[in-house]
Design a protein around this motif. Structure first.
Motif, PDB file in Angstrom:
ATOM      1  N   ASN B 650       0.761  -1.058   0.448  1.00 10.38           N
ATOM      2  CA  ASN B 650      -0.034   0.051   0.026  1.00 10.38           C
ATOM      3  C   ASN B 650       1.487   1.057  -0.032  1.00 10.38           C
ATOM      4  N   PRO B 651       0.931   1.788  -1.052  1.00  3.78           N
ATOM      5  CA  PRO B 651       1.702   3.461  -1.184  1.00  3.78           C
ATOM      6  C   PRO B 651       1.528   4.409  -0.028  1.00  3.78           C
ATOM      7  N   ASN B 652      -0.362   4.195   0.455  1.00  2.02           N
ATOM      8  CA  ASN B 652      -0.263   5.182   0.660  1.00  2.02           C
ATOM      9  C   ASN B 652       0.156   4.931   2.323  1.00  2.02           C
ATOM     10  N   MET B 653       1.210   3.605   2.699  1.00  2.00           N
ATOM     11  CA  MET B 653       1.864   3.818   4.355  1.00  2.00           C
ATOM     12  C   MET B 653       3.234   3.804   3.575  1.00  2.00           C
ATOM     13  N   THR B 654       3.551   5.042   4.981  1.00  3.56           N
ATOM     14  CA  THR B 654       4.694   5.716   4.815  1.00  3.56           C
ATOM     15  C   THR B 654       5.974   5.248   5.858  1.00  3.56           C
ATOM     16  N   CYS B 655       5.496   5.176   6.594  1.00  2.00           N
ATOM     17  CA  CYS B 655       5.978   4.681   7.886  1.00  2.00           C
ATOM     18  C   CYS B 655       5.804   3.047   8.062  1.00  2.00           C
ATOM     19  N   ASP B 656       5.617   2.437   9.161  1.00  2.00           N
ATOM     20  CA  ASP B 656       6.102   0.885   9.033  1.00  2.00           C
ATOM     21  C   ASP B 656       4.748   0.593   9.428  1.00  2.00           C
ATOM     22  N   TYR B 657       4.917  -1.178   9.603  1.00  2.00           N
ATOM     23  CA  TYR B 657       3.374  -1.583   9.560  1.00  2.00           C
ATOM     24  C   TYR B 657       3.530  -2.636  10.705  1.00  2.00           C
ATOM     25  N   VAL B 658       2.520  -2.465  11.856  1.00  2.00           N
ATOM     26  CA  VAL B 658       2.463  -3.243  12.964  1.00  2.00           C
ATOM     27  C   VAL B 658       1.605  -4.082  12.385  1.00  2.00           C
ATOM     28  N   ILE B 659       1.808  -5.399  12.987  1.00  2.00           N
ATOM     29  CA  ILE B 659       1.022  -6.411  13.741  1.00  2.00           C
ATOM     30  C   ILE B 659       0.638  -6.947  15.029  1.00  2.00           C
ATOM     31  N   LYS B 660      -0.337  -6.690  15.475  1.00  2.00           N
ATOM     32  CA  LYS B 660      -0.246  -6.907  16.891  1.00  2.00           C
ATOM     33  C   LYS B 660      -1.025  -8.443  16.784  1.00  2.00           C
ATOM     34  N   TRP B 661      -1.286  -8.829  17.971  1.00  2.00           N
ATOM     35  CA  TRP B 661      -1.723 -10.538  18.004  1.00  2.00           C
ATOM     36  C   TRP B 661      -2.246 -10.112  19.880  1.00  2.00           C
ATOM     37  N   CYS B 662      -3.254 -11.174  19.779  1.00  2.00           N
ATOM     38  CA  CYS B 662      -3.995 -11.262  21.347  1.00  2.00           C
ATOM     39  C   CYS B 662      -4.703 -13.012  20.893  1.00  2.00           C
ATOM     40  N   ASN B 663      -5.069 -13.451  22.130  1.00  2.00           N
ATOM     41  CA  ASN B 663      -6.122 -14.191  22.506  1.00  2.00           C
ATOM     42  C   ASN B 663      -6.894 -13.951  22.462  1.00  2.00           C
ATOM     43  N   SER B 664      -8.033 -14.355  21.884  1.00  2.00           N
ATOM     44  CA  SER B 664      -9.195 -14.111  21.416  1.00  2.00           C
ATOM     45  C   SER B 664     -10.389 -14.271  22.214  1.00  2.00           C
ATOM     46  N   ARG B 666      -9.619 -13.029  24.926  1.00  2.00           N
ATOM     47  CA  ARG B 666      -9.330 -12.183  26.378  1.00  2.00           C
ATOM     48  C   ARG B 666      -9.895 -10.529  26.072  1.00  2.00           C
ATOM     49  N   SER B 667     -10.407 -10.316  26.845  1.00  2.00           N
ATOM     50  CA  SER B 667     -11.179  -8.765  27.074  1.00  2.00           C
ATOM     51  C   SER B 667     -10.812  -7.399  25.558  1.00  2.00           C
ATOM     52  N   ASP B 668     -11.026  -6.590  25.349  1.00  2.00           N
ATOM     53  CA  ASP B 668     -10.415  -5.686  25.306  1.00  2.00           C
ATOM     54  C   ASP B 668     -10.218  -4.300  25.631  1.00  2.00           C
ATOM     55  N   PRO B 669      -9.085  -3.925  26.016  1.00  2.00           N
ATOM     56  CA  PRO B 669      -7.774  -4.071  25.127  1.00  2.00           C
ATOM     57  C   PRO B 669      -7.232  -5.132  24.911  1.00  2.00           C
ATOM     58  N   CYS B 670      -7.163  -5.498  23.996  1.00  2.00           N
ATOM     59  CA  CYS B 670      -6.688  -6.723  24.091  1.00  2.00           C
ATOM     60  C   CYS B 670      -5.150  -6.757  23.032  1.00  2.00           C
ATOM     61  N   LEU B 671      -3.828  -7.127  23.527  1.00  2.00           N
ATOM     62  CA  LEU B 671      -2.670  -7.561  23.016  1.00  2.00           C
ATOM     63  C   LEU B 671      -1.897  -7.988  23.377  1.00  2.00           C
TER      64      LEU B 671
END
Lengths: 204, 1097
Positions: B650-664, B666-671
């Motif tokens: 995606n050329p619109n993304m100018t800085c880095d990508y971030v992938i976060k994950w959590c156990n489904s 868990r309640s929010d905010p889940c990280l």
């Protein structure tokens, strides 16, 4: 008259039950030592013969039983002597044996320097003969018999004579060593036999 | 006359000297001359002439000339001898010889005038040196000695060299004789040159036999070869013999004593004994005796073999004694091999070598070594050790000041010989230092340390090359070489840089010299922690809005050790907007998140890590989250503990990508964690030790755009799918006579452990405790399976069931990870009343119709029937028709008593079309358990069911299939109508009941009869019964429901009602008691079941 029957010096004349407990223990201990050394002496003799080369150890090989200065073989009439006398002779022979065994060990150290077991056995034998002789003397003293006679002194002359015999040649030295080991075995065995008569239960 | 005489004499001498070389052709000439010579002699004597002038010399200076007097000359004869060419050289003498000074070379005339009784005669001789013989004096042995230990004789004598010209050659001949019999054992020659002076000569000889064993005699003679003397040279006489014998002076009787000889050589042993020696042996071998003088004996040993350490014994045995000696057969020392000289410290040189081939000699006969240095002339001796054969020997040699070159010679020596090896070394190039000691590490700064160590030795004049090994945890080992100048105090110091701050290093060092020879051993290891530096980077940061959207939670990861550069003590978090900057208090290290209450303005969050040295550069992250409407949840499954996520660039993304994950769950905010990847990346592998199989995780891919993050993808996934751990909860919503409606609930995600792929629904007839859904997968034919792949489906209606029948229902869920557990339930379908009524009416109608037809036929054929069945006497005991029944039913068609053909009109044939394969309601999964086995009666071609007449016998529950087959295709089934209305009984109870006791049909005579006894009686001998009997054993009749398994087994489709032979059997046979009646396994019965081919029928 049989010495076993009448002599006051013969401890067996008194019943063995009269022996004090500590003396009895000492006799037993000395007898056990003599019995053990009898076995060791046989092993030493075998080991000695094994490392002298043929015809030592071959059947029929019997070099003359040359006299060893300062040490005689047990006399044929040894068994007929009174027990204290026998023990005195035993102690005297055992006292004379260590220097002879040392001479034999030194000679074997030059002849068989790579047979440490034989050398160690000879060294042990000298020490053990000394210990057994001392133990027999202790028993004699406890029995009230005179332990040492003039022949008991460990003679440097004995060792010197043996060393001279060794220096005469390798073969005579080998024969001397064989003779000394044989005498050691004979005297230890004889001592064991003599002591066994002091043990209350009789010969083991 | 004299001339002639001398001429003849000379000639005869020449002839005499060379006669051996004359050929036979000249022998006649020689005889002639001899004859002439003898005649001349006779004539001369007759005349009184002198003859035979002979001159000899023993010193070349004086000649002794003699002659023979003439015949008749006696005492008183005076001779006048004149030498013609010598002035005043006439001598008067009365003897027949004269000593004259040696004449010069050439002929000299000698006149001898003999005066006797006033008669004189004169003879002339020509004398030449060539006619003079040189006969040396007999030598004398000065001394003969013996070294008995070496069996060596030493001989000394005077060569009388002063009597002969300088440089005259002398040949000495020495003979050695042994024993009293003087056996020659040695004849040796010994050449010398005279020096013009008298000299004592020495000669030695080693006997092969010990000298003690026999007397040895020695004699000597000489021959002088004077080059200037032209006369004849002759051997001197033998000297008087001298001998050596041994005088016994000790006990030793056998010789040689304790000799060391080379392996393979020959040796003689002897025994000096007054007694007779009987036996000699070497080792265990006997040897033949060699008799010597007296009683002495000897033995010879050839090619002697190597001895043991204690030597080889040689023993002589007499009758009552034994004498012996020991010989040591071995080898001379081998050349010392692998001689190597080096130094550890440049103070002491260590030379080591390998002795090479064993010598087989030990103790005092062992090899002695001497290390000699030729430049300095110094040497050291090796102290004898009884080392093993292949051990290396070592000698230490003290280094000399200002000497670098050393020329070593290692001499080896033993009684059999000697050998040597040499080595020339520059000792500064042969340095093998000791292992460095006192190894220490000190800090310089956070990236550099100094290493110090102690290396004993005098290395002041050389440079050392040292290798530093640097080890860091989880890193490749690093080695660095440094060159340091040698110092006198043995202390060394180097700096090591380019290290990482706050890192534990393990150092060790070893050294050599710059002119490399050998490395030293490694020093001890030293661990060292470098000092701290400021953190090189800010922490990896992420943020989440709280569930209420009011607070922003800042997360950051602890810095890796190589970036923290020390122990992180705290973090500073601040947020800034265009208007203000808000800073939180210092957050201590173990805490890695902070919560800030923010409004919805855009903020930049900054996180700084601090250690004892300073702060890291700030990590910044924007608080703004850019919404994304086009978002759908995807599914992914990982491999191993990894999961691969890909996305489009995606050329619109100018800085880095971030992938976060959590156990489904868990309640929010889940990280759980996050990962940042560069903006040019389109895929990444997410890997975490926290991932567990069977746990559902949510992954969110964010793109960074203008300092704000936008959620791009939402992915639900498993690292590994597992089978569900629970079965779905299901209930029966509705039950009818032929269907059941089942409803189930979702399985919670935590228990599902994978993406749900469907349900499997099994059902079969069966009751609780008696029918277990065992072996669902084993292909049982009576189990029907429905595979529900539509996971949104939550209900299922099972149709086409039998009424009032117990069904066993099982439901299980499955994922790609496997099948979940089962949940089962038993349901009984409702009763079908309409079918029951129809089921009653139709048989009744059919029975009535059959009865009418039968009656009509019987009426019309009554005469024939009477003749056939009741000929005259209706005594059943005389009726042979009673004998056919059983055999007919057993298939014996040969009996003609009762023909089947007349019964043909009674056949009722029912036709219907059915599927040959049991139906599976849902075709998505074809379960083998739904298959019916082939060969079943219902699967026969044509699918027609014949209700035909059968000879009146029914074998229910026939255990033997052969009997079943023998029954043919026609059977009669008696139906217990009452049992249709009985409560559904359990099959086990049916099995327990006595089928005989419940026999429905009763004979018309002798009622009641004990049924059991009658069964036996009937079975054994039918003839013995009185009155009319049915043609079969009624005790074996069972009422069977058509849908029962047993009815199925006995071809229940073929149904007959009553027997044509039983004239009173136009009724349903009702058993006396309900519990005695056979029951069906199915527990229910319906008309539809009767006519339809059900899968379980």
């Amino acid at each position: 008259m049989s010495q076993r029957e009448g002599s006051l010096e013969d401890p067996q004349a008194d019943d063995s039950v009269s022996l004090l407990p500590h003396l009895e223990a000492k006799i037993r201990q000395t007898h056990s030592l003599a019995r053990l050394l009898t076995k060791y002496a046989e092993q030493l003799l075998q080991e000695y013969v094994q490392h002298q080369g043929d015809p030592f150890g071959l059947p029929g090989f019997s070099p003359p039983r040359l006299p060893v200065a300062g040490l005689s073989a047990p006399a044929p009439g040894h068994a007929g002597l009174p027990l204290p006398e026998r023990l005195r002779l035993d102690a005297a022979a055992l006292a004379a044996l260590p220097p002879l065994l040392d001479v034999v060990r030194r000679h074997q150290a030059e002849l068989n320097p790579r047979v440490p077991r034989l050398l160690r056995r000879l060294e042990d034998a000298a020490r053990q003969a000394r210990a057994l002789g001392a133990a027999v003397e202790t028993v004699l003293a406890a029995l009230g018999a005179a332990a040492r006679g003039p022949w008991h002194e460990p003679s440097a002359a004995t060792a010197a004579a043996a060393a001279a015999a060794s220096a005469a040649g390798v073969f005579p030295a080998k024969v001397l060593g064989l003779r000394v080991c044989g005498l050691y075995s004979e005297w230890v065995s004889r001592t064991e036999g003599d002591l066994s008569q002091l043990v209350p239960e009789g010969p083991a | 006359t004299m001339d002639v005489y001398f001429g003849w004499r000379h000639l005869s001498q020449v002839v005499g000297n060379k006669r051996m070389r004359m050929t036979s052709s000249f022998q006649w000439l020689l005889s002639t001359f001899i004859l002439l010579y003898l005649m001349n002699e006779v004539n001369s004597q007759k005349k009184g002439a002198l003859r035979d002038l002979k001159c000899v010399t023993n010193n070349l200076q004086e000649w002794d000339c003699s002659w023979k007097a003439p015949l008749g000359a006696g005492r008183g004869t005076v001779y006048e001898v004149c030498i013609e060419d010598r002035p005043r050289s006439c001598y008067r003498l009365e003897k027949t010889n004269i000593k004259i000074a040696a004449l010069s070379p050439g002929d000299h005339e000698i006149r001898i005038n003999s005066l006797h009784d006033l008669q004189s005669s004169m003879s002339k001789f020509i004398l030449n040196e060539r006619n003079v013989s040189l006969v040396p004096d007999t030598p004398k042995i000065l001394n003969l000695s013996a070294d008995f230990s070496t069996s060596t004789l030493h001989l000394t004598w005077n060569d009388k060299g002063s009597l002969f010209p300088y440089h005259s050659n002398v040949i000495w001949e020495i003979k050695i004789l042994r024993k009293e019999s003087m056996e020659l054992v040695k004849l040796a020659t010994y050449n010398t040159t005279l020096s013009g002076k008298d000299a004592v000569r020495h000669w030695s000889w080693t006997s092969d036999m010990p000298l003690e064993c026999a007397t040895h005699h020695v004699g000597i003679r000489r021959y002088i070869d004077c080059p200037h003397f032209s006369g004849r040279k002759e051997w001197s006489d033998w000297s008087p013999m001298k001998n050596i014998s041994w005088t016994p002076d000790s006990q030793t009787k056998v010789f040689p004593q304790d000799k060391v000889i080379l392996v393979g050589s020959d040796i003689t042993f002897c025994c000096v004994s007054q007694e007779k020696v009987l036996l000699a042996q070497i080792g265990h071998k006997n040897c033949p005796l060699i008799q010597l003088d007296g009683g002495n004996v000897a033995i010879e040993i050839h090619n002697i073999s190597v001895s043991a350490n204690s030597g080889t014994n040689v023993v002589f045995t007499t009758e009552d004694n034994m004498f012996g000696t020991v010989v040591f057969a071995g080898y001379p020392p081998d050349s010392p091999q692998k001689l190597n000289c080096e130094t550890h410290d440049l103070k002491e040189i260590i030379c080591s070598w390998n002795p090479g081939r064993p010598t087989a000699l030990v103790g005092p006969r062992n090899t002695s070594y001497t290390l000699f240095e030729s430049f300095s002339g110094k040497y050291v001796k090796f102290k004898r050790v009884e080392a093993l054969t292949n051990e290396s020997y070592q000698l230490l040699f003290q280094m000399l000041p200002n000497q670098e070159m050393y020329n070593f010679t290692l001499n080896a020596r033993n009684p059999l010989g000697r050998s040597a090896s040499t080595i020339l070394v520059n000792i500064t190039e042969r340095v093998s230092p000791h292992a460095p000691t006192s190894f220490k590490v000190k800090d310089i700064n956070s990236t550099a340390v100094t290493l110090s160590w102690h290396l004993p030795g005098n290395f002041a004049k050389i440079y050392l090359l040292c290798e530093i090994e640097i080890n860091k945890a989880n890193s490749i080992q690093e080695s660095r070489n440094v060159t340091v100048k040698g110092v006198e105090n043995s202390s060394y110091l180097v700096a090591v840089d380019k290290l990482n701050p706050y890192t534990v290093y393990t150092f060790r060092i070893r050294c050599s010299t710059e002119t490399f020879w050998k490395w030293s051993k490694w020093s001890n290891e030293r661990k060292h922690l470098t000092t701290e530096a400021i953190p090189s980077k800010g922490p990896d940061t992420w943020r989440e809005w709280s569930s209420d959207g009011k607070n922003l939670i800042i997360y950051w990861k602890p810095l890796p050790i190589n970036e923290a550069n020390g122990k992180i003590l705290s973090y500073n978090v601040s947020c800034s907007s265009n208007e203000e900057t808000q800073s939180l208090s210092e957050i201590p290290d173990p805490q890695h998140k902070a919560e800030i209450q923010l409004d919805k303005n855009d903020y930049i969050i900054s996180v700084v890590a601090k250690n004892s040295v300073g702060s890291s550069p700030p990590s910044k992250i924007a608080s703004m989250e850019i919404p994304n409407d086009d978002l759908k949840v995807e599914q992914a499954v990982g491999i191993g503990k990894k999961i691969l996520l890909t996305w489009h660039h995606n050329p619109n993304m100018t800085c880095d990508y971030v992938i976060k994950w959590c156990n489904s769950s868990r309640s929010d905010p889940c990280l759980m964690d996050w990962k940042k990847v560069p903006s040019n990346t389109t895929e990444t592998i997410i890997e975490s030790d926290q991932f567990r199989p069977g746990i559902r995780y949510n992954f969110f891919l964010y793109g960074c755009r203008n300092q704000g993050y936008q959620l791009l993808r939402s992915i639900t996934g498993y690292i590994e799918e597992l089978a569900p751990i629970v079965a779905p909860n299901f209930t029966v919503e509705d039950t009818s006579a032929d269907s059941i409606l089942v409803k189930w609930e979702d399985i919670p995600v935590e228990e599902l452990r994978g993406f749900l792929r469907g349900y499997l629904f099994y059902f079969e007839k069966g009751e609780r405790d008696t029918s277990k859904m065992r072996g669902l997968e084993s292909g049982r034919s009576d189990i029907k399976v429905k595979n529900i792949t539509d996971i949104s489906q939550k209900t299922l209606r099972i149709a086409d069931l039998q009424g009032k029948t117990s069904y066993h229902l099982v439901l299980r869920a499955y994922t790609d990870g496997g099948m979940g557990p089962e949940k089962s339930m038993f349901v009984v379908t409702k009763e079908n009343s309409v079918g029951l009524i129809i089921a009653i009416l139709i048989p009744v109608g059919v029975a009535v119709l059959v009865g009418i037809v039968t009656s009509i036929l019987c009426y019309r054929k009554r005469e024939w029937i009477k003749e056939t069945f009741y000929p005259d006497i209706p005594n059943p005991e005389n009726c042979k028709a009673l004998q056919f029944q059983k055999s007919v039913c057993e298939g014996s068609s040969a009996l003609k008593t009762l023909e089947m053909n007349p019964c043909t009109p009674n056949n009722v044939e029912v036709l219907e079309t059915r599927s040959t394969v049991p139906k599976i309601e849902d075709t998505e999964i074809m379960s083998p358990v739904a298959e019916r086995p082939e060969g079943h009666s219902e699967a026969e071609p044509g699918n027609h069911v014949a209700v035909s007449y059968c000879p009146p016998i029914i074998e229910e529950e026939l255990p033997d299939p052969a009997v079943d087959e023998a029954g043919g295709t026609a059977q009669v089934i008696y139906i217990d109508v009452q049992s249709m209305y009985q409560p559904q009984a359990k099959p086990e109870e049916e099995q327990d009941s006595d089928p005989v006791a419940g026999a429905g049909y009763k004979p018309q005579m002798r009622l009641p009869i004990n049924s059991a006894a009658e069964a036996t009686a009937v079975g054994d001998d039918v003839d013995k019964t009185a009155g009319y009997r049915p043609q079969a054993n009624v005790n074996t009749w069972h009422l069977v429901s058509p849908d029962s398994p047993r009815s199925t087994d006995s071809n229940s489709e073929i149904v007959s009602f009553g027997s044509p032979c039983s004239i009173n059997s136009r009724q349903f046979l009702i058993p006396p008691k309900d519990e005695d009646s056979p029951k069906s396994n199915g527990g229910g019965w319906s008309f539809t079941n009767f006519f339809q081919n059900k899968p379980n029928d």
